[in-house]
Design an enzyme around this catalytic site. Structure first.
Site, PDB file in Angstrom:
ATOM      1  N   ASN A  21       0.874  -1.170   0.000  1.00  0.00           N
ATOM      2  CA  ASN A  21       0.000   0.000   0.000  1.00  0.00           C
ATOM      3  C   ASN A  21       0.915   1.225   0.000  1.00  0.00           C
ATOM      4  O   ASN A  21       1.456   1.608   1.032  1.00  0.00           O
ATOM      5  CB  ASN A  21      -0.881  -0.050   1.257  1.00  0.00           C
ATOM      6  CG  ASN A  21      -1.873   1.103   1.314  1.00  0.00           C
ATOM      7  OD1 ASN A  21      -1.800   2.046   0.513  1.00  0.00           O
ATOM      8  ND2 ASN A  21      -2.775   1.036   2.270  1.00  0.00           N
ATOM      9  N   ARG A 106      -2.449  -2.057  -3.613  1.00  0.00           N
ATOM     10  CA  ARG A 106      -3.651  -1.244  -3.455  1.00  0.00           C
ATOM     11  C   ARG A 106      -3.541  -0.071  -4.437  1.00  0.00           C
ATOM     12  O   ARG A 106      -2.556   0.667  -4.410  1.00  0.00           O
ATOM     13  CB  ARG A 106      -3.737  -0.707  -2.034  1.00  0.00           C
ATOM     14  CG  ARG A 106      -4.922   0.208  -1.875  1.00  0.00           C
ATOM     15  CD  ARG A 106      -4.910   0.906  -0.546  1.00  0.00           C
ATOM     16  NE  ARG A 106      -6.098   1.734  -0.464  1.00  0.00           N
ATOM     17  CZ  ARG A 106      -6.150   2.834   0.267  1.00  0.00           C
ATOM     18  NH1 ARG A 106      -5.124   3.251   0.958  1.00  0.00           N
ATOM     19  NH2 ARG A 106      -7.262   3.538   0.300  1.00  0.00           N
ATOM     20  N   HIS A 195     -12.566   3.158  -0.582  1.00  0.00           N
ATOM     21  CA  HIS A 195     -12.596   2.161   0.513  1.00  0.00           C
ATOM     22  C   HIS A 195     -13.305   0.877   0.069  1.00  0.00           C
ATOM     23  O   HIS A 195     -13.833   0.129   0.900  1.00  0.00           O
ATOM     24  CB  HIS A 195     -13.356   2.678   1.753  1.00  0.00           C
ATOM     25  CG  HIS A 195     -12.676   3.772   2.517  1.00  0.00           C
ATOM     26  ND1 HIS A 195     -13.392   4.762   3.158  1.00  0.00           N
ATOM     27  CD2 HIS A 195     -11.372   4.033   2.747  1.00  0.00           C
ATOM     28  CE1 HIS A 195     -12.554   5.586   3.750  1.00  0.00           C
ATOM     29  NE2 HIS A 195     -11.308   5.156   3.526  1.00  0.00           N
ATOM     30  N   ARG A 256     -11.146  15.812   6.652  1.00  0.00           N
ATOM     31  CA  ARG A 256     -11.924  16.212   5.468  1.00  0.00           C
ATOM     32  C   ARG A 256     -13.337  16.619   5.871  1.00  0.00           C
ATOM     33  O   ARG A 256     -13.939  15.991   6.750  1.00  0.00           O
ATOM     34  CB  ARG A 256     -12.021  15.068   4.461  1.00  0.00           C
ATOM     35  CG  ARG A 256     -10.697  14.645   3.890  1.00  0.00           C
ATOM     36  CD  ARG A 256     -10.907  13.629   2.760  1.00  0.00           C
ATOM     37  NE  ARG A 256      -9.684  12.899   2.503  1.00  0.00           N
ATOM     38  CZ  ARG A 256      -9.567  11.574   2.536  1.00  0.00           C
ATOM     39  NH1 ARG A 256     -10.617  10.816   2.775  1.00  0.00           N
ATOM     40  NH2 ARG A 256      -8.408  11.005   2.313  1.00  0.00           N
ATOM     41  N   GLU A 399      -8.288  -4.829   5.046  1.00  0.00           N
ATOM     42  CA  GLU A 399      -8.105  -4.522   3.627  1.00  0.00           C
ATOM     43  C   GLU A 399      -6.943  -5.308   3.029  1.00  0.00           C
ATOM     44  O   GLU A 399      -6.986  -5.717   1.879  1.00  0.00           O
ATOM     45  CB  GLU A 399      -7.890  -3.012   3.455  1.00  0.00           C
ATOM     46  CG  GLU A 399      -9.180  -2.239   3.689  1.00  0.00           C
ATOM     47  CD  GLU A 399      -8.984  -0.747   3.882  1.00  0.00           C
ATOM     48  OE1 GLU A 399      -8.543  -0.357   4.991  1.00  0.00           O
ATOM     49  OE2 GLU A 399      -9.260   0.010   2.949  1.00  0.00           O
TER      50      GLU A 399
END
Ligand code: AMP
Length: 423
Positions: A21, A106, A195, A256, A399
């Protein structure tokens, strides 16, 4: 580095998958053995390109092995990956091993073309590059990671697993913004969602927890980490998600804003004289919980709330109010909801967030049992009382395991017996 032959791979049983990742200044990695889906080692290289780079490596085999930490300059992603490879080699898990079947990457943005994981070739890499304008913060780092890994093991299949892929099943009426069609199409402006590997994994695990197949259930997944997103999954397919063209839309996140009136942007340009880049930074890095109260860690925010801090309390209320709006909206989208599922850092760990998000939603069939909600566990679990019409669950996300599963499913089919993936 010696290149193992096909015969070597077959003889040794190439069951290992390295998951990478790659962020702009960090690389997270995990090496998994897919014959039993266990982790062999995990690690992180951060602050790449700075003098104070740090590598943290944890071998998970050979009991008693300890976490190793090294600091010192690591110039770029290539150096980072080589440093990680050295640590793995020191544990007898080197990347030149014939047991390594593939590297799974990823990749944040796969646009509309990549609806499933793909083996990376030059053409695929070009397409991921073509998507940089819609994912300027993420895809360049992913591309660097891919290039570096390919240079290190050119003989090995490298697989891209996309954050957007799970959401490509969204119907057009959910994915399209109500803006001029020609303009939207010319610039590939639409809702993509992110996601996706987490939403896919967690929705499947939730079905398993309910003793049903994914096809039989409708679930709302709330992935609440530093980035946060919700999705509505009907019969195993995503039909709505809260992130859009970029990961900025939707829920209140650590830094965010999530949803704002788009006019905020040009208002700031005209009235405050801010540039596009300044507003981008404001909404992505200085908003959300950190913008509201100065902290983005939910533990710290709860501590402040408990001490009577009004700003932290308002930030918490805004965060939870947004969550409720999405639970309500997605209940309407799905028509019938079998489970609302909390996951990621906040979702898995913050009982107060789970309690507050569901409070008052009894009319939707939702309730949380205080004792079950207070239990701390790494296992998927129900936190709703027996009488509740809709299950409320906590399902830890994974993940990396999902990326490894998808990678191995693509390249490892012929490599002998393995435990069933996607369980
Ligand atoms: P993630 O992006 O999934 O790693 O989630 C990171 C976020 O999870 C942190 O910024 C915290 O806000 C939150 N978090 C982690 N541990 C806890 C905890 N024990 N209680 C509440 N929030 C937590």
């Amino acid at each position: 580095m010696t290149t193992p032959t096909t015969e070597d791979s077959a003889a040794a049983g190439a069951y290992r998958v390295l998951v990478l990742n790659s962020g702009s200044s960090s690389v997270k990695y995990q090496l998994l053995d897919m014959s039993d889906r266990t982790r062999l080692a995990v690690g992180l290289v951060e602050r790449i390109g700075e003098k104070t780079s740090r590598l943290v490596h944890t071998p998970l085999v050979g009991g008693g092995a300890e976490r190793r930490e090294r600091t010192g300059p690591i110039a770029d992603h290539e150096a980072a990956l080589k440093a990680a490879a050295r640590e793995l080699a020191a544990d007898g898990l080197g990347l030149d091993s014939p047991r390594l079947a593939a590297i799974g990457h990823r990749v944040v943005h796969g646009g509309l073309r990549f609806t499933e994981p793909v083996v990376i070739d030059d053409e695929v890499l070009k397409e991921i590059e073509r998507l940089v304008p819609v994912a300027p913060l993420h895809n360049p780092a992913n591309i660097t990671g891919i290039r570096t890994a390919r240079a290190l093991r050119p003989d090995l299949p490298q697989v891209a697993v996309f954050d957007t892929a799970f959401h490509t099943t969204m119907p057009e009426y959910a994915a399209r913004y109500a803006i001029d069609t020609e303009t939207a199409d010319a610039h590939r402006i639409r809702r993509y969602g992110f996601h996706g590997t987490s939403h896919a994994y967690v929705s499947r695990k939730a079905a398993e927890l309910l003793g049903r197949t994914p096809e039989e259930v409708n679930v709302i997944v709330l992935h609440l980490g530093n980035g946060a997103s919700a999705s509505a999954v009907a019969g195993g397919r995503c039909v709505e998600t809260s992130m859009g063209l970029t990961p900025l839309e939707g829920l209140v996140m650590g830094t965010r804003s999530g949803d704002v009136d788009p006019a905020v942007t040009f208002h700031l340009m005209r009235v405050a004289g801010m540039s596009a880049d300044e507003i981008d930074a404001l909404l992505n890095k200085k908003s959300g919980l950190v913008g509201l109260c100065g902290d983005n860690d939910m533990r710290e925010i709860r501590r402040r709330v408990d001490e009577g801090d009004a700003r932290a309390a308002l930030a918490f209320d805004i965060y939870v109010h947004r969550l409720k709006k999405y639970i309500g909206a997605y209940s309407a989208v799905l028509g019938r909801v079998d489970a609302v599922v909390f996951t990621a850092g906040v979702g898995e760990n913050s009982a107060p967030v789970r309690e507050a998000a569901v409070a008052g939603l009894e009319e939707l069939g939702l309730a949380v049992d205080a004792d079950l909600n207070a239990v701390r566990s790494d296992e998927p679990r129900l936190i709703s009382p027996n009488y509740a019409r809709v299950a409320v669950a906590v399902v830890p996300t994974d993940e990396e395991l999902e990326i490894a599963d998808q990678t191995f499913a693509l390249v490892g089919r012929d490599r002998g017996p393995v435990v069933q993936a996607h369980n």
